[in-house]
Design a protein around this motif. Structure first.
Motif, PDB file in Angstrom:
ATOM      1  N   VAL A 181      17.881 -10.084 -15.786  1.00  0.00           N
ATOM      2  CA  VAL A 181      16.954  -9.320 -14.949  1.00  0.00           C
ATOM      3  C   VAL A 181      15.569  -9.951 -14.998  1.00  0.00           C
ATOM      4  O   VAL A 181      14.874 -10.051 -13.977  1.00  0.00           O
ATOM      5  N   GLU A 182      15.158 -10.393 -16.176  1.00  0.00           N
ATOM      6  CA  GLU A 182      13.835 -11.012 -16.318  1.00  0.00           C
ATOM      7  C   GLU A 182      13.730 -12.290 -15.490  1.00  0.00           C
ATOM      8  O   GLU A 182      12.703 -12.547 -14.842  1.00  0.00           O
ATOM      9  N   GLU A 183      14.764 -13.094 -15.494  1.00  0.00           N
ATOM     10  CA  GLU A 183      14.759 -14.330 -14.709  1.00  0.00           C
ATOM     11  C   GLU A 183      14.701 -14.020 -13.214  1.00  0.00           C
ATOM     12  O   GLU A 183      13.994 -14.696 -12.456  1.00  0.00           O
ATOM     13  N   PHE A 184      15.427 -13.000 -12.803  1.00  0.00           N
ATOM     14  CA  PHE A 184      15.409 -12.626 -11.393  1.00  0.00           C
ATOM     15  C   PHE A 184      14.025 -12.126 -10.983  1.00  0.00           C
ATOM     16  O   PHE A 184      13.496 -12.520  -9.925  1.00  0.00           O
ATOM     17  N   ALA A 212      24.384 -12.466  -7.959  1.00  0.00           N
ATOM     18  CA  ALA A 212      24.108 -13.043  -9.284  1.00  0.00           C
ATOM     19  C   ALA A 212      24.629 -12.118 -10.387  1.00  0.00           C
ATOM     20  O   ALA A 212      25.217 -12.571 -11.381  1.00  0.00           O
ATOM     21  N   ALA A 213      24.423 -10.811 -10.214  1.00  0.00           N
ATOM     22  CA  ALA A 213      24.815  -9.850 -11.248  1.00  0.00           C
ATOM     23  C   ALA A 213      26.322  -9.710 -11.382  1.00  0.00           C
ATOM     24  O   ALA A 213      26.833  -9.342 -12.450  1.00  0.00           O
ATOM     25  N   THR A 214      27.039  -9.989 -10.302  1.00  0.00           N
ATOM     26  CA  THR A 214      28.500  -9.834 -10.333  1.00  0.00           C
ATOM     27  C   THR A 214      29.232 -11.166 -10.477  1.00  0.00           C
ATOM     28  O   THR A 214      30.461 -11.209 -10.403  1.00  0.00           O
ATOM     29  N   ALA A 215      28.472 -12.251 -10.677  1.00  0.00           N
ATOM     30  CA  ALA A 215      29.109 -13.563 -10.856  1.00  0.00           C
ATOM     31  C   ALA A 215      29.967 -13.546 -12.120  1.00  0.00           C
ATOM     32  O   ALA A 215      29.555 -13.042 -13.169  1.00  0.00           O
ATOM     33  N   ARG A 216      31.146 -14.095 -12.031  1.00  0.00           N
ATOM     34  CA  ARG A 216      32.092 -14.058 -13.148  1.00  0.00           C
ATOM     35  C   ARG A 216      31.852 -15.176 -14.164  1.00  0.00           C
ATOM     36  O   ARG A 216      32.275 -15.081 -15.303  1.00  0.00           O
ATOM     37  N   SER A 217      31.192 -16.239 -13.743  1.00  0.00           N
ATOM     38  CA  SER A 217      31.013 -17.376 -14.639  1.00  0.00           C
ATOM     39  C   SER A 217      30.160 -16.990 -15.844  1.00  0.00           C
ATOM     40  O   SER A 217      29.163 -16.280 -15.717  1.00  0.00           O
ATOM     41  N   LEU A 225      18.940 -19.140  -7.758  1.00  0.00           N
ATOM     42  CA  LEU A 225      18.714 -17.944  -6.949  1.00  0.00           C
ATOM     43  C   LEU A 225      18.198 -18.302  -5.556  1.00  0.00           C
ATOM     44  O   LEU A 225      18.536 -17.628  -4.574  1.00  0.00           O
ATOM     45  N   THR A 226      17.391 -19.356  -5.466  1.00  0.00           N
ATOM     46  CA  THR A 226      16.917 -19.802  -4.158  1.00  0.00           C
ATOM     47  C   THR A 226      18.087 -20.251  -3.289  1.00  0.00           C
ATOM     48  O   THR A 226      18.154 -19.945  -2.098  1.00  0.00           O
ATOM     49  N   THR A 227      19.027 -20.973  -3.899  1.00  0.00           N
ATOM     50  CA  THR A 227      20.211 -21.426  -3.160  1.00  0.00           C
ATOM     51  C   THR A 227      21.026 -20.239  -2.658  1.00  0.00           C
ATOM     52  O   THR A 227      21.429 -20.199  -1.490  1.00  0.00           O
TER      53      THR A 227
END
Length: 302
Positions: A5-8, A40-45, A56-58
Motif C-alpha cells: 500500500v505504501e508503494e502504491f 496489483a493487489a490481486t496479483a498472484r506472483s 504500476l505505471t505500466t
C-alpha cells in the motif's frame, strides 16, 4: 503481495498524472489508477518487484490503453465542455492549474490514435524508455517509436495557406487577450478600434444578452465580465484558421476569432465549438511553419 500500500500511495500522484494525460479526465484517471491498484493487489506472483513505480505505471497505462480502444470501438467523439458534468469540468480544470498542464495540448491529444497517445504521453511527456512503452503497447520497440513519431507529426502545426495575408496581427490579439484575462478595460479600449464589433452566438450569452455589441467601451466592459472564460482560453488553429479556444479543463467550448487593422482589434467573433471542428497546434506568429514544441503548447498566464 508484490506491491505494498505504501508503494502504491507513493506512486499514486504520478500515476494520476499519466492517466489524466492519456484519458483527458480527472475522474477517468482516478478510475484507471484504482483499477491498476486492484490488479496489483490481486496479483498472484510472490516475486518482488524491483521498481514498483515503473510496474504500476505500466499497468495503469495498459488500463488507459484499453479504455481508449473501447472509446474508439464505440466511435465516441471527444467530449465538448457542455457535455461534461460541471463537477468533472471543475476537477479537470483544477488538474490543469495545479500541474501547469498545457490546455492546448489536452485538446490536441484527442487527435491521436490510442497507441499514439499512449506512446507520446509515456515517452515524450514522462520520459518512459521505449522498451517499456513497447511492453505497454504489446509491440516491438521500433513500432513504439513509430507510434510516438506519428503522434508528434499529428501534433505539429498545420501548414498555412495563401490566406496568410488576411491573418489578424497576433501581437495585438495577444495583448488584448492578456488585458481581457485581468479585466483591464482601459487597456482593452486602447486596443479596440472605436467602431469595433463583437458578434456572438446567443447560446454563449446570458438570457437576453446582445449577440452584437458595437464600440470599444461596450465590448471591453462586457469582456471584463467574462474574464473567467478568457482565462480558460488557449491559442490554436481551428479548421485552418488561427483562433483562441475556450477550453475549461481541456474540453473545447467556444472559439474566439479576431480581425485587426491599423494596430487595433476591429472584430471579435465567438461561436460554440462543433463536433466536426479540427484543431491543430498554433503556428508561430509571422513565421514559417515548423515542428511543434512543448513551449508552443504551454498554458497562457495572466
Amino acid at each position: 503481495m508484490p506491491i505494498t500500500v505504501e508503494e502504491f500511495e507513493t506512486a499514486r500522484p504520478r500515476l494520476l498524472s499519466v492517466a489524466h494525460r492519456m484519458l483527458g479526465s480527472a475522474q477517468d484517471a482516478q478510475d484507471a489508477v484504482q483499477t491498476a491498484w486492484v490488479r496489483a493487489a490481486t496479483a498472484r506472483s510472490s516475486a518482488s518487484i524491483e521498481n514498483p513505480s515503473a510496474w504500476l505505471t505500466t499497468v495503469t497505462a495498459r488500463v488507459c490503453l484499453d479504455e481508449l480502444r473501447a472509446r474508439r470501438r464505440r466511435d465516441e467523439a471527444p467530449l465538448l465542455a457542455d457535455a461534461v458534468p460541471a463537477a468533472n469540468l471543475a476537477a479537470d480544470e483544477a488538474v490543469l492549474l495545479a500541474e501547469d498542464v498545457s490546455r492546448a495540448l489536452m485538446v490536441l491529444l484527442d487527435r491521436l490514435t490510442p497507441p499514439q497517445r499512449v506512446a507520446y504521453v509515456l515517452h515524450d511527456l514522462f520520459s518512459t524508455p521505449f522498451d517499456r512503452v513497447a511492453e505497454v503497447l504489446g509491440a516491438t520497440v521500433p513500432s513504439a517509436k513509430q507510434h510516438a513519431s506519428r503522434a508528434r507529426r499529428r501534433l505539429a502545426p498545420a501548414r498555412q495557406g495563401a490566406e496568410e495575408t488576411g491573418r489578424a496581427d497576433q501581437r495585438i490579439v495577444d495583448a488584448f487577450m492578456a488585458a481581457a484575462r485581468t479585466g483591464d478595460t482601459r487597456r482593452m479600449i486602447r486596443l479596440l478600434a472605436p467602431d469595433s464589433v463583437r458578434d456572438a452566438e446567443a447560446a454563449l450569452l446570458p438570457h437576453g444578452g446582445r449577440t452584437t455589441v458595437t464600440g470599444a467601451s461596450g465590448i471591453a466592459t462586457e469582456t471584463a465580465r467574462f474574464r473567467d472564460r478568457i482565462r480558460a482560453a488557449c491559442r490554436l488553429t481551428v479548421n485552418g484558421r488561427p483562433m483562441h479556444v475556450i477550453a475549461p479543463g481541456g474540453h473545447p467550448f467556444a472559439t474566439i476569432e479576431f480581425s485587426t487593422a491599423g494596430g487595433q482589434v476591429t472584430r471579435i467573433t465567438l461561436r460554440l465549438v462543433r463536433t466536426g471542428d479540427r484543431f491543430d497546434a498554433p503556428g508561430p506568429p509571422n513565421a514559417p511553419w515548423r515542428s511543434v514544441s512543448h513551449a508552443d503548447l504551454r498554458p497562457s498566464r495572466p
